[in-house]
Scaffold this active site. Structure first.
Site, short mmCIF file in Angstrom:
data_model
loop_
_atom_site.label_atom_id
_atom_site.label_comp_id
_atom_site.label_asym_id
_atom_site.label_seq_id
_atom_site.Cartn_x
_atom_site.Cartn_y
_atom_site.Cartn_z
N CYS A 109 -32.05 22.48 -11.65
CA CYS A 109 -32.06 23.58 -12.66
C CYS A 109 -31.33 23.07 -13.70
O CYS A 109 -30.20 22.82 -13.90
CB CYS A 109 -31.31 24.77 -12.08
SG CYS A 109 -31.23 25.85 -13.53
N CYS A 112 -29.16 25.78 -15.88
CA CYS A 112 -27.83 26.39 -15.32
C CYS A 112 -27.61 25.69 -13.84
O CYS A 112 -27.83 24.56 -13.67
CB CYS A 112 -28.05 27.82 -15.44
SG CYS A 112 -29.37 28.72 -15.02
N SER A 113 -27.97 26.68 -12.86
CA SER A 113 -27.68 26.27 -11.24
C SER A 113 -28.64 27.07 -10.45
O SER A 113 -28.25 27.54 -9.07
CB SER A 113 -26.09 26.51 -11.19
OG SER A 113 -25.96 27.84 -11.19
N CYS A 114 -29.90 27.49 -10.82
CA CYS A 114 -30.74 28.12 -10.10
C CYS A 114 -31.13 27.34 -8.76
O CYS A 114 -31.40 26.17 -8.61
CB CYS A 114 -32.24 28.71 -10.75
SG CYS A 114 -31.80 29.61 -12.03
FE FE Z 1 -30.20 27.92 -13.36
#
Ligand code: FE
Length: 204
Positions: A109, A112-114
Site C-alpha cells: 500500500c 499507507c498500510s491497507c
Molecule cells: Fe493504505
C-alpha cells in the site's frame, strides 16, 4: 486497559506521541460512554488471537487442493473467501492474484498500510514503513532479494497497490512434492510473507 490512566505518570514517558494520543482518545471515548470497554477488549483480542495469516493459509490450501474453488477464488475472491467464514472490516472487497512460473505478484500500500485483515490479521511493521512502500514499486526485485526471494529475469513481477476499498492476497505457487498433503498440512506451510508476495512457499 484502565480508563483512568494518569498520562503524567513517569512510567509512561517512553510512549510516543501517537501512543499518548491514542490512549487519550480511548480514555475520553470510554469516559463519555461512546465506547464500551468490554467491546473494545473483545475487538483487540479478536485481532490478536483469532484473526491472522492462518486464515489466509487455509484459503490458499483449499485453492491448491480444489481446482473449482481456485477458479472461484480468482474470479470472485470476496465471495470465495467469505465462504471460509472470513469477511468484514478491511476485507470488504478482495482480489486474489496467482503466482505462476511466469508471474510473481507483490502487494503493497504505497499510500499507507491497507491490508486484508480478515485473512492476514494486522500488517507487520515493515509493511507500513516508508522504505517498503516506496521501494516495492521502484525496485520490487531488489526488495524480493532482501527477503531472500529469487525471481528469474524471465518471470514478470507485478506489484499491486492496495486501497481502502480493494485488498489483495497472493495465491503462492504450490511447492513441488506437496501434492499428496491434506489441506491442514498444506496450510501449515503457508506463511504471511508468501501471501504478501515477498517470499515463496517452501515444501517444508
Ligand atoms: Fe493504505
Amino acid at each position: 486497559m484502565s480508563d483512568s490512566e494518569d498520562h503524567s505518570d513517569p512510567n509512561h514517558s517512553h510512549l510516543s506521541d501517537t501512543d499518548l494520543r491514542v490512549r487519550s482518545l480511548e480514555s475520553l471515548l470510554l469516559d463519555k460512554g461512546m465506547v464500551d470497554a468490554a467491546a473494545l477488549e473483545a475487538l483487540i483480542q479478536n485481532y490478536e488471537h483469532k484473526v491472522g495469516p492462518q486464515n489466509g493459509a487455509r484459503v490458499v490450501a483449499r485453492a491448491w487442493s480444489d481446482p473449482a474453488y481456485k477458479e472461484w477464488l480468482l474470479r470472485d475472491a470476496t465471495a470465495a473467501i467469505a465462504d471460509m467464514g472470513y469477511h468484514g472490516r478491511q476485507g470488504e472487497y478482495m482480489y486474489v492474484v496467482e503466482n505462476t512460473a511466469a508471474v510473481h505478484n507483490l502487494v503493497v500500500c504505497t499510500l499507507c498500510s491497507c491490508y486484508p485483515w480478515p485473512v492476514l490479521g494486522l500488517p507487520p511493521t515493515w509493511y507500513k514503513s516508508a522504505p517498503y512502500r516506496s521501494r516495492a514499486v521502484m525496485d520490487p526485485r531488489g526488495v524480493l532479494r532482501e527477503f531472500g526471494t529469487e525471481v528469474g529475469e524471465d518471470v514478470a513481477v507485478r506489484v499491486w497497490d492496495s486501497t481502502a476499498e480493494l485488498r489483495y492476497l497472493v495465491l503462492p505457487e504450490q511447492p513441488e512434492g506437496t501434492e499428496g498433503m491434506s489441506q491442514d498440512e498444506l496450510a501449515a506451510l503457508v506463511g504471511r510473507n508468501a501471501m504478501i508476495g515477498v517470499e515463496k512457499v517452501a515444501a517444508s
